[in-house]
Write an enzyme that holds these catalytic residues in place. Structure first.
Site, PDB file in Angstrom:
ATOM      1  N   SER A  68     -31.732   4.639 -12.010  1.00 17.77           N
ATOM      2  CA  SER A  68     -31.977   3.211 -11.825  1.00 17.77           C
ATOM      3  C   SER A  68     -33.361   3.071 -11.203  1.00 17.77           C
ATOM      4  O   SER A  68     -33.510   2.994  -9.992  1.00 17.77           O
ATOM      5  CB  SER A  68     -30.907   2.594 -10.916  1.00 17.77           C
ATOM      6  N   LYS A 113     -36.951  -0.814 -17.311  1.00 20.39           N
ATOM      7  CA  LYS A 113     -36.215  -0.119 -16.269  1.00 20.39           C
ATOM      8  C   LYS A 113     -35.413   1.022 -16.871  1.00 20.39           C
ATOM      9  O   LYS A 113     -34.709   0.844 -17.870  1.00 20.39           O
ATOM     10  CB  LYS A 113     -35.281  -1.088 -15.535  1.00 20.39           C
ATOM     11  N   HIS A 159     -29.884   9.264  -9.076  1.00 18.64           N
ATOM     12  CA  HIS A 159     -28.969   8.874  -8.004  1.00 18.64           C
ATOM     13  C   HIS A 159     -27.599   9.519  -8.207  1.00 18.64           C
ATOM     14  O   HIS A 159     -26.630   8.835  -8.538  1.00 18.64           O
ATOM     15  CB  HIS A 159     -28.807   7.355  -7.974  1.00 18.64           C
ATOM     16  N   GLU A 198     -25.669  10.330  -6.041  1.00 18.94           N
ATOM     17  CA  GLU A 198     -24.746   9.817  -5.018  1.00 18.94           C
ATOM     18  C   GLU A 198     -24.008   8.557  -5.457  1.00 18.94           C
ATOM     19  O   GLU A 198     -23.035   8.140  -4.812  1.00 18.94           O
ATOM     20  CB  GLU A 198     -25.501   9.546  -3.712  1.00 18.94           C
ATOM     21  N   ARG A 211     -25.702  -8.071 -10.348  1.00 21.28           N
ATOM     22  CA  ARG A 211     -26.581  -8.673  -9.335  1.00 21.28           C
ATOM     23  C   ARG A 211     -27.842  -9.241  -9.980  1.00 21.28           C
ATOM     24  O   ARG A 211     -28.248 -10.374  -9.706  1.00 21.28           O
ATOM     25  CB  ARG A 211     -26.956  -7.619  -8.300  1.00 21.28           C
ATOM     26  N   CYS A 254     -34.890   9.744  -5.741  1.00 20.98           N
ATOM     27  CA  CYS A 254     -35.438   8.607  -6.487  1.00 20.98           C
ATOM     28  C   CYS A 254     -36.815   8.210  -5.949  1.00 20.98           C
ATOM     29  O   CYS A 254     -37.734   9.017  -5.986  1.00 20.98           O
ATOM     30  CB  CYS A 254     -34.456   7.437  -6.493  1.00 20.98           C
TER      31      CYS A 254
END
Length: 303
Positions: A192, A163, A235, A237, A249, A142
């Site tokens: 992200s 985003k 990502h 992971e 969040r 990323c």
């Protein structure tokens, strides 16, 4: 793959509960083999979560890996206490005194900043320069991928209008590259990020090869032709709930954020998402460790 980590690292207990083989230093000393040495420069604020996610993927092949977690010395950590960092992480100065078979540089929530404005940029550049000679293969993830492409090849990142958030399908752009061996013709990668790289900026670089692209997310995997640098803009992971945690969040902070694409069933946030990228993640990390690290690194490279 048994991964060698400190027995009191929080990830050790979590991985043990998942029946993932973890060995401590004492057990590792009884095995007469040379473990692969892998360092992880963890720049994510959710440090313990990211540790567990990456270690889970590295544990998916039959070799022993010795893990070194690395912290930046010129950075004030807001989300992790220094006691934790000093106990489980080595400073970057200790990294420079060793050689490693593999290195992972994670993402970081600093995409809105010019690279030179990141407080640890100079230190990170020193790590990337060190890796060219002292690490056999480095995986940039990323923002780490944007940082590597910029510092090592002069390719600038560009801010996205919105985003890039969700799960995006990808297709391979090369034939028979070992990193993508066994992956389906199209495969998902979580994204992200607020930045991207333009294909027109990367293609003139003959030392680089694009491995995968997404119609909606652009270039997602590229590498140097000597396999010493792997760049992944997403990502893989991430756990099943990571994107949901990020979404809620930001909602709680009052930030404007769109629903993660292709994630919540029927875009209904009351329905739990499910992971459909896990097999892709395990296979890609295993391919990297097997074909680009284990099978290529000379036996005495780290000695």
């Amino acid at each position: 793959m048994p991964i060698k980590i400190q027995s009191d690292l929080p990830a050790c207990k979590i991985l043990g509960q998942e029946n993932i083989f973890v060995i401590t230093e004492k057990r590792a000393q009884t095995q007469d083999i040379r473990p692969l040495k892998v360092a992880i420069v963890n720049l994510m604020p959710t440090r313990e979560v990211t540790e567990t996610q990456i270690l889970r993927l590295l544990a998916n092949t039959p070799l022993q890996i010795e893990i070194s977690l690395v912290r930046m010395e010129n950075h004030l950590y807001k989300h992790t206490g220094m006691d934790y960092l000093k106990k489980f992480y080595i400073p970057s100065s200790a990294l420079f005194s060793q050689k490693f078979d593999g290195l992972i540089i994670t993402g970081a929530p600093v995409e809105h900043l010019p690279f030179e404005k990141v407080d640890y940029w100079k230190e990170l550049c020193e790590i990337m320069d060190y890796a060219k000679e002292n690490v056999f293969s480095t995986l940039y993830v990323c923002w780490g991928a944007f940082a590597g492409l910029y510092h090592l090849h002069g390719i600038q990142k560009h801010q996205t209008e919105n985003k890039l958030f969700g799960i995006f399908m990808n297709y391979r752009t090369t034939i028979n590259d070992p990193l993508l061996r066994g992956l389906d013709d199209t495969f998902p990668i979580p994204q992200s990020r607020n930045a991207t790289i333009y294909e027109k900026d990367l293609l003139p670089h003959q030392e680089l090869t694009v491995l995968a692209k997404s119609p909606d997310a652009g270039i997602t995997i590229a590498k140097s032709n000597d396999n010493r640098e792997i760049f992944m803009t997403g990502h893989l992971e991430y756990d099943t709930m990571t994107l949901a945690d990020e979404y809620w969040r930001d909602i709680k902070k009052g930030l404007k954020i769109n629903l993660p694409r292709n994630y919540f069933p029927n875009n209904n946030t009351s329905l739990p998402p499910s992971s459909y990228w896990r097999s892709t993640a395990h296979l890609l990390f295993s391919n990297w460790m097997n074909y680009y690290v284990y099978q290529e690194t000379p036996y005495n490279f780290t000695t």
